[in-house]
Design a protein around this motif. Sequence first.
Motif, PDB file in Angstrom:
ATOM      1  N   SER A 152      47.526  30.916  32.954  1.00 32.37           N
ATOM      2  CA  SER A 152      46.796  32.264  33.323  1.00 32.37           C
ATOM      3  C   SER A 152      47.490  33.260  32.203  1.00 32.37           C
ATOM      4  O   SER A 152      46.979  34.279  31.857  1.00 32.37           O
ATOM      5  CB  SER A 152      47.389  32.620  34.789  1.00 32.37           C
ATOM      6  N   LYS A 229      34.263  30.110  34.469  1.00 30.48           N
ATOM      7  CA  LYS A 229      34.640  31.454  33.896  1.00 30.48           C
ATOM      8  C   LYS A 229      35.861  31.424  33.145  1.00 30.48           C
ATOM      9  O   LYS A 229      36.964  30.984  33.615  1.00 30.48           O
ATOM     10  CB  LYS A 229      34.648  32.579  34.946  1.00 30.48           C
ATOM     11  N   GLU A 232      39.734  31.925  34.815  1.00 35.39           N
ATOM     12  CA  GLU A 232      39.630  31.556  36.224  1.00 35.39           C
ATOM     13  C   GLU A 232      40.412  30.179  36.789  1.00 35.39           C
ATOM     14  O   GLU A 232      40.626  29.382  35.686  1.00 35.39           O
ATOM     15  CB  GLU A 232      38.164  31.595  36.505  1.00 35.39           C
ATOM     16  N   TYR A 234      40.426  26.997  39.601  1.00 38.17           N
ATOM     17  CA  TYR A 234      39.241  26.539  40.309  1.00 38.17           C
ATOM     18  C   TYR A 234      39.825  25.384  41.294  1.00 38.17           C
ATOM     19  O   TYR A 234      40.565  24.569  40.771  1.00 38.17           O
ATOM     20  CB  TYR A 234      38.160  25.946  39.645  1.00 38.17           C
ATOM     21  N   ARG A 282      34.393  28.659  45.427  1.00 37.59           N
ATOM     22  CA  ARG A 282      34.381  29.265  44.122  1.00 37.59           C
ATOM     23  C   ARG A 282      33.739  28.398  43.030  1.00 37.59           C
ATOM     24  O   ARG A 282      32.641  28.941  42.123  1.00 37.59           O
ATOM     25  CB  ARG A 282      35.962  29.585  43.660  1.00 37.59           C
ATOM     26  N   ASP A 286      30.070  29.058  41.049  1.00 33.98           N
ATOM     27  CA  ASP A 286      30.177  29.273  39.748  1.00 33.98           C
ATOM     28  C   ASP A 286      29.380  28.050  38.612  1.00 33.98           C
ATOM     29  O   ASP A 286      29.007  28.327  37.462  1.00 33.98           O
ATOM     30  CB  ASP A 286      31.604  29.572  38.962  1.00 33.98           C
TER      31      ASP A 286
END
Length: 308
Positions: A152, A229, A232, A234, A282, A286
Motif C-alpha cells: 500500500s 482498482k 486497492e 481485496y 468489494r 469491482d
Amino acid sequence: MKKVLIIGGAGFVGGYLAEILLENGYEVHSTCLANEKIKNPDCIPHVLDILEKNQISAVLDEVKPEIIYHLSAQSSVALSWKNPQLTVDVNIKGSLNVLDSLRDSGLSSRIILIGSGEEYGYIQHCPVSEEEPLRPGNIYAVTKACQSMIGSIYAKAYKMDIIMVRAFNHIGAGQLPQFVVSDFCKQVAEIEKGLKAPEMCVGNLDAKRDFTDVRDVVRAYMLLGEKGKSGELYNVGSGNAIAIREILDMIISQSEKDIKVTVDPNRLRPSDIPVIEADISRIKADTGWKPEIPLEETIKNTLDYWRR
C-alpha cells in the motif's frame, strides 16, 4: 497477447493460476526454485529465488510482463511457528525484493500481491471487511500483514500499480498435506488402502474458517489483474465460515470405513483464531467475481486425488 509473470509458479496455486490464464489467451511465464519444476508445458519457465534481488531483475528484464502475480511465500501457519526466521525472510524480505526490483526496472507492470485472511487475526466483526483493523495472531499472519502494508505504501509513494489481496483458505486437489483439508483427505485415503489404522489424528476442530475452491480463487486473481482498482485491497473467499469439525464429517461421510477421530496435542497451535469469514462485497462489485464451486465437490476432488 498479454504477458503475465507468476512468481512462485511451481506451487499449488501457481499451477491452477497458469492453467486459467492460458485458457484465457495469456502468454504465461512462471518462476520456480532450482529444485522445482513448472508442470504445465505451455508455461515459459524461469528459475528464480526471490531472496536474490539480481535474479528478479534479470527475469523482469527478460520477460517485461504486463501483469505480475506474486505467489512465492512460506504459506503454512504451522510452519511459521516452527520456523519464524524463514517465514520473515521469504514473506517480507522476498516481497520487498520483488517490489524494489520492479520499481528499479522502469516497467509499469501491474503486480498482484497475494496476502491472507489470517492477517485480520482476532476479528471483532464477522464477516470481516477490508476496513477491519488488523490483529494478527500468528507469525505467518504478521508477515503477510507487513507485505500488504508495504504494498500500500509503495502504491502511494511511488505511484506503482499494485493490488493487495487477502485470500482466505483455499483448497483443492494437489494441495500439500500440511493444510487441514488435504491432510484429512490423505489420512482417509491411507485408511481405505490399509496403509494406516482406522484412526485419524486431528487438531482443533472447533475453529471456523472460510474455504474456497482453488479454481474459484485463481479466477478471482485473473479478474483482479484485468479489472481490479490500482492501490486497492481485496478479500477473496467464499463469504461463509464452516467449522473444521463439519469439514471432517463431510470427508469421513464419503468413505465406507469406520474411522475413529483422536485429537493430537502436537497438532494444536499456540494460538488459534475462533472464526474467520470474508466479506467479499468489494471484489464482487469491482470485478463481478463470486465463488461457484460447491464445497462438497472440492472435498470429493481432493479425496479422489489422494485415493489416486
